[in-house]
Scaffold this motif. Structure first.
Motif, PDB file in Angstrom:
ATOM      1  N   VAL A 275       0.823  -1.210   0.000  1.00  0.00           N
ATOM      2  CA  VAL A 275       0.000   0.000   0.000  1.00  0.00           C
ATOM      3  C   VAL A 275       0.861   1.266   0.000  1.00  0.00           C
ATOM      4  CG1 VAL A 275      -2.021  -1.060   1.060  1.00  0.00           C
ATOM      5  CG2 VAL A 275      -0.246  -0.083   2.522  1.00  0.00           C
TER       6      VAL A 275
ATOM      7  N   PRO B 249       4.532   3.376  -1.641  1.00  0.00           N
ATOM      8  CA  PRO B 249       4.948   3.785  -2.984  1.00  0.00           C
ATOM      9  C   PRO B 249       5.229   2.611  -3.920  1.00  0.00           C
ATOM     10  CG  PRO B 249       6.050   5.118  -1.323  1.00  0.00           C
ATOM     11  CD  PRO B 249       5.326   4.044  -0.585  1.00  0.00           C
TER      12      PRO B 249
ATOM     13  N   GLY C 192       3.954  -0.338  -3.717  1.00  0.00           N
ATOM     14  CA  GLY C 192       2.673  -0.969  -3.998  1.00  0.00           C
ATOM     15  C   GLY C 192       1.873  -0.228  -5.046  1.00  0.00           C
ATOM     16  N   ARG C 193       1.911   1.094  -4.985  1.00  0.00           N
ATOM     17  CA  ARG C 193       1.198   1.879  -5.998  1.00  0.00           C
ATOM     18  C   ARG C 193       1.798   1.648  -7.382  1.00  0.00           C
ATOM     19  NH1 ARG C 193       1.152   5.580  -1.664  1.00  0.00           N
ATOM     20  NH2 ARG C 193       2.960   6.736  -2.449  1.00  0.00           N
ATOM     21  N   LEU C 194       3.135   1.575  -7.428  1.00  0.00           N
ATOM     22  CA  LEU C 194       3.793   1.298  -8.706  1.00  0.00           C
ATOM     23  C   LEU C 194       3.431  -0.098  -9.202  1.00  0.00           C
ATOM     24  CD1 LEU C 194       7.314   2.293  -9.827  1.00  0.00           C
ATOM     25  CD2 LEU C 194       6.641  -0.099 -10.049  1.00  0.00           C
TER      26      LEU C 194
ATOM     27  N   ARG D 248       0.691  -1.761  -8.623  1.00  0.00           N
ATOM     28  CA  ARG D 248      -0.680  -1.773  -9.137  1.00  0.00           C
ATOM     29  C   ARG D 248      -0.747  -1.219 -10.563  1.00  0.00           C
ATOM     30  NH1 ARG D 248      -1.792  -0.354  -3.852  1.00  0.00           N
ATOM     31  NH2 ARG D 248      -2.088   1.864  -4.303  1.00  0.00           N
ATOM     32  N   ARG D 249       0.039  -0.180 -10.826  1.00  0.00           N
ATOM     33  CA  ARG D 249       0.077   0.375 -12.185  1.00  0.00           C
ATOM     34  C   ARG D 249       0.674  -0.644 -13.156  1.00  0.00           C
ATOM     35  NH1 ARG D 249       3.847   4.116 -14.663  1.00  0.00           N
ATOM     36  NH2 ARG D 249       4.931   4.395 -12.670  1.00  0.00           N
TER      37      ARG D 249
END
Length: 235
Positions: free
Chosen positions: A75, A77, A79-81, A83-84
């Motif tokens: 959840v 940084p 994790g955000r990458l 997900r993209r």
């Protein structure tokens, strides 16, 4: 922490309920794990998330600062990458199970900042029973290991992501100890069966993209590897 303390980590096995039938039961039990000393400073155990019917299991290293605070993997940084990258690779987020080789955040305090420290082999070994227990409740078509720590946890210390990334391998045959993953329970009475054959692929951890000098190239490589994983899913 002294070297002696590290070497005598009792391991997670004693904290896993032998009759646990679901991922939710494992997650609840993991909150009380004292298998190594990392629980002392971490905010909480960060267990895997996703459904037991997940077609793809992604295994990372350990929770980071934000994951430790929120109690959920991937959840922050990285994790955000991820997900993209998952979206760009054509993987369905609803079909993913996300977890880590180590379930507590290992860090070093610098002032008020908590700086990530790579788990030692003893932490990976102590936490490995949770990973084995998770896989016993999952039936993935594809396993993706993200980075060196996860790769070594499942595939052994000689595995090198840099040399073998992006290649599909048989799972669980490629595991360091295939027997740990070869049989899965089919009912609460203790009946077991052979685990369905799957594929495994190793790639870099998304945090490596964030650290890369050329982030665009590193990200493209991660997406390319995840696209190979997506292509291995039965239609």
């Amino acid at each position: 922490m002294s070297e002696t303390e590290t070497e005598t980590a009792p391991g997670a096995q004693q904290f896993i309920p032998p009759q646990a039938d679901t991922i939710d039961e494992l997650r609840a039990a993991a909150g009380g794990c004292r298998g190594c000393e990392l629980y002392r400073d971490a905010t909480q155990t960060v267990f895997g998330r996703g459904g037991e019917e997940a077609r793809v299991v992604l295994v990372g290293e350990q929770p980071g600062d934000m994951e430790d605070q929120k109690g959920l993997p991937f959840v922050g940084p990285a994790g955000r990458l991820l997900r993209r990258a998952v979206d760009d690779a054509g993987l369905d987020p609803a079909q993913l199970y996300l977890t880590n080789a180590v379930k507590h955040f290992r860090f070093e305090l610098r002032g008020r900042r908590r700086i990530h420290q790579t788990p030692d082999r003893v932490h990976v070994t102590a936490c490995r029973p949770w990973l084995v227990a998770e896989f016993a409740r999952l039936r993935p078509d594809v396993v993706v290991v993200l980075g060196a720590t996860a790769a070594k946890a499942l595939l052994g210390p000689s595995f090198r992501v840099t040399r073998q990334r992006g290649a599909l391998m048989p799972w669980p045959a490629s595991a360091q100890h295939p027997e740990d993953f070869a049989r899965v329970p089919v009912d609460s009475a203790g009946k077991v069966a052979d685990a369905p054959a799957a594929r495994l692929l190793a790639t870099i951890h998304p945090s490596a993209v964030l650290r890369a000098d050329d982030q665009d190239a590193a990200y493209a490589g991660l997406v390319a590897d995840l696209t190979v994983a997506a292509s291995a899913l039965p239609s």
